[in-house]
Design a protein around this motif. Structure first.
Motif, PDB file in Angstrom:
ATOM      1  N   ASP A 191      46.237  45.099  26.174  1.00 47.29           N
ATOM      2  CA  ASP A 191      45.250  44.017  26.190  1.00 47.29           C
ATOM      3  C   ASP A 191      45.932  42.688  25.877  1.00 47.29           C
ATOM      4  N   LYS A 192      46.757  42.687  24.839  1.00 43.83           N
ATOM      5  CA  LYS A 192      47.432  41.457  24.434  1.00 43.83           C
ATOM      6  C   LYS A 192      48.342  40.940  25.542  1.00 43.83           C
ATOM      7  N   ARG A 193      49.119  41.865  26.112  1.00 45.91           N
ATOM      8  CA  ARG A 193      50.035  41.469  27.184  1.00 45.91           C
ATOM      9  C   ARG A 193      49.258  40.959  28.390  1.00 45.91           C
ATOM     10  N   GLY A 194      48.154  41.602  28.678  1.00 47.84           N
ATOM     11  CA  GLY A 194      47.351  41.183  29.817  1.00 47.84           C
ATOM     12  C   GLY A 194      46.815  39.772  29.650  1.00 47.84           C
ATOM     13  N   LEU A 195      46.246  39.475  28.466  1.00 47.33           N
ATOM     14  CA  LEU A 195      45.722  38.126  28.212  1.00 47.33           C
ATOM     15  C   LEU A 195      46.838  37.089  28.288  1.00 47.33           C
ATOM     16  N   ALA A 196      48.012  37.461  27.855  1.00 42.81           N
ATOM     17  CA  ALA A 196      49.131  36.508  27.833  1.00 42.81           C
ATOM     18  C   ALA A 196      49.671  36.220  29.223  1.00 42.81           C
ATOM     19  N   THR A 197      49.472  37.121  30.170  1.00 37.03           N
ATOM     20  CA  THR A 197      50.060  36.931  31.508  1.00 37.03           C
ATOM     21  C   THR A 197      49.044  36.501  32.563  1.00 37.03           C
ATOM     22  N   MET A 198      47.789  36.340  32.221  1.00 42.32           N
ATOM     23  CA  MET A 198      46.764  35.976  33.216  1.00 42.32           C
ATOM     24  C   MET A 198      47.048  34.603  33.819  1.00 42.32           C
ATOM     25  N   GLY A 199      47.557  33.684  33.028  1.00 42.27           N
ATOM     26  CA  GLY A 199      47.886  32.353  33.547  1.00 42.27           C
ATOM     27  C   GLY A 199      49.009  32.421  34.579  1.00 42.27           C
ATOM     28  N   ALA A 200      50.023  33.244  34.284  1.00 43.58           N
ATOM     29  CA  ALA A 200      51.150  33.357  35.215  1.00 43.58           C
ATOM     30  C   ALA A 200      50.699  33.990  36.539  1.00 43.58           C
ATOM     31  N   ILE A 201      49.777  34.909  36.460  1.00 42.26           N
ATOM     32  CA  ILE A 201      49.292  35.567  37.685  1.00 42.26           C
ATOM     33  C   ILE A 201      48.571  34.555  38.579  1.00 42.26           C
ATOM     34  N   THR A 202      47.682  33.753  38.005  1.00 46.70           N
ATOM     35  CA  THR A 202      46.957  32.780  38.838  1.00 46.70           C
ATOM     36  C   THR A 202      47.900  31.696  39.358  1.00 46.70           C
ATOM     37  N   ALA A 203      48.942  31.407  38.581  1.00 42.88           N
ATOM     38  CA  ALA A 203      49.917  30.412  39.064  1.00 42.88           C
ATOM     39  C   ALA A 203      50.619  30.942  40.312  1.00 42.88           C
ATOM     40  N   ARG A 204      50.963  32.230  40.323  1.00 45.95           N
ATOM     41  CA  ARG A 204      51.619  32.806  41.509  1.00 45.95           C
ATOM     42  C   ARG A 204      50.657  32.896  42.695  1.00 45.95           C
ATOM     43  N   LEU A 205      49.375  32.981  42.409  1.00 43.47           N
ATOM     44  CA  LEU A 205      48.377  33.004  43.492  1.00 43.47           C
ATOM     45  C   LEU A 205      48.133  31.600  44.048  1.00 43.47           C
ATOM     46  N   GLY A 206      48.709  30.583  43.383  1.00 45.33           N
ATOM     47  CA  GLY A 206      48.550  29.216  43.857  1.00 45.33           C
ATOM     48  C   GLY A 206      47.360  28.499  43.279  1.00 45.33           C
ATOM     49  N   TRP A 207      46.763  29.064  42.226  1.00 44.18           N
ATOM     50  CA  TRP A 207      45.562  28.445  41.645  1.00 44.18           C
ATOM     51  C   TRP A 207      45.847  27.722  40.328  1.00 44.18           C
ATOM     52  N   GLY A 208      47.086  27.769  39.905  1.00 47.40           N
ATOM     53  CA  GLY A 208      47.462  27.092  38.665  1.00 47.40           C
ATOM     54  C   GLY A 208      47.431  28.016  37.457  1.00 47.40           C
TER      55      GLY A 208
END
Length: 238
Positions: A191-208
């Protein structure tokens, strides 16, 4: 009865004059068995003997039997043509079973985990029957290469869903399972790792980066009143 002597006389006369009239009378008319063999003869309409062919073998003069003309054959009624059998309706093909789901190649690139080579969005109808997965909305199989999510969680990860609960929940499930793919076994740590990486995932999708980071904080706060049970810890994190 008075006519018989006359008729017989004519027959005799015809016989006695045969040698004289042989040159004028066809020979076949002289071959009358009655004169030579005592059989009967047939006469024509004038009383002259014409032939003995077919006459009775008894002496005398006989009437030629009337020739019975055969009745013309009436055309036989033809049976009504049997219509050809109607073409059998084409069998209705059995529709193939619905697709169990679809792939999201964009999400594979977004998580950027080497162990993850596919993200499969599986329908509820095709969801595994394993009781441990009955309430799950996503899972990672240890030793595998695929993150599996329910289709309605995949559908939440879309640009037009940004800022909604569906977006935050779908993105978190993806990030949580990607954390397991990196080797994290503990659910709270995932859970902790997931919350910490959600920003990086959307950045790779091009949404920031901020889009995913904000969605993580939003979901953690949303679940505070009723967080999921242990061993999960989202909703109880600062």
């Amino acid at each position: 009865m008075a006519r018989w002597p006359v008729v017989l006389a004519l027959v005799v006369a015809a016989a006695s004059s045969a040698p004289v009239s042989a040159t004028t009378t066809p020979p076949e008319r002289l071959l009358i068995p009655y004169l030579s063999g005592g059989a009967g003869v047939y006469l024509d309409d004038t009383g002259r003997p014409v032939t003995s062919e077919g006459a009775p073998r008894t002496p005398g003069i006989h009437l030629r039997p009337a020739v019975v003309q055969p009745e013309p054959e009436l055309p036989q009624p033809q049976p009504a043509p049997v219509p050809p059998p109607a073409d059998s309706p084409a069998p209705i093909p059995t529709p193939p079973p619905p697709a169990p789901g679809y792939l999201r190649a964009d999400l594979v690139a977004a998580v950027a985990v080497s162990n993850v080579t596919s993200v499969f969005c599986r329908t509820d109808a095709a969801w595994p029957s394993d009781p441990n997965l009955a309430g799950a909305t996503g899972y990672w199989t240890w030793g595998g290469t695929t993150i599996t999510m329910r289709t309605w969680r995949c559908e939440g990860i879309a640009q037009e869903r940004i800022g909604t609960e569906a977006f935050a929940r779908g993105l978190f499930v993806l990030a949580h399972e990607a954390a397991h793919a990196t080797g994290i076994v503990d659910e709270c740590e995932a859970d902790k790792r997931g919350l910490a990486t959600m920003g990086a995932i959307t950045a790779r999708l091009g949404w920031g980066f901020a889009v995913g980071d904000d969605a993580g904080r939003y979901l953690n706060d949303l679940l505070r009143p009723k967080p999921p049970p242990d061993p999960y810890c989202i909703g109880r994190l600062p």
